[in-house]
Design an enzyme around this catalytic site. Structure first.
Site, PDB file in Angstrom:
ATOM      1  CD  GLU A  60      -2.856   1.289   1.901  1.00  0.00           C
ATOM      2  OE1 GLU A  60      -3.539   1.961   2.386  1.00  0.00           O
ATOM      3  OE2 GLU A  60      -2.682   0.654   3.207  1.00  0.00           O
ATOM      4  CG  ASN A  61       2.794   2.326   3.599  1.00  0.00           C
ATOM      5  OD1 ASN A  61       3.594   3.967   3.946  1.00  0.00           O
ATOM      6  ND2 ASN A  61       2.375   1.842   4.189  1.00  0.00           N
TER       7      ASN A  61
END
Length: 140
Positions: A60-61
């Site tokens: 996600e990052n």
């Protein structure tokens, strides 16, 4: 994809990326970005393997870094993350996440992320959708 500007923003203050040991890397492709993360006490399970949650956080990052690099001045946030973990990674190894842009809309970006161990074996496949926000000061 050049992620230097986003990496500088991330490194300004403590956050999940720095807490888990993520390192974001420039790539020659405009629709791909990468990150590495050493499996250690910051991101492992009590049993000594990379936590599935840490893998999802890495994906996600990384997708957020990619969307942010593509949309300067915008805020990019994950709204959907789903994945499958197919192999364990022991503490001491380093994983590499590669995110490829699947769809780049005005408000939504979709990324597919593959995480591999240091031997190049697939660890996780993760699908991330980011919502692209125009800060209020920029709205017209």
């Amino acid at each position: 994809m050049n992620v230097d500007r986003i990496r500088e923003i991330i490194e300004r203050q403590p956050n999940l990326s720095t807490a888990l040991g993520m390192n974001f890397i420039n790539t020659p492709d405009d629709d791909m970005c990468q990150a590495t993360m050493k499996v250690d006490e910051r991101n492992r399970q009590p049993f000594g393997f990379l936590s599935g949650g840490a893998s999802l956080a890495l994906a996600e990052n990384l997708a957020g870094v990619g969307s942010s690099a593509l949309c300067p001045g915008k805020i990019c946030v994950g709204i959907s993350v789903s994945g499958e973990h197919v192999k364990a990674v022991a503490e001491g190894d380093t994983v590499t996440a590669t995110a490829r842009l699947v769809s780049k809309g005005r408000k939504l970006h979709v990324w597919d992320v593959h995480i591999e161990d240091s031997q190049g074996e697939l660890i996780s496949t993760i699908h991330v959708t980011n919502y692209i926000i125009t800060p209020k000061a920029q709205k017209s």
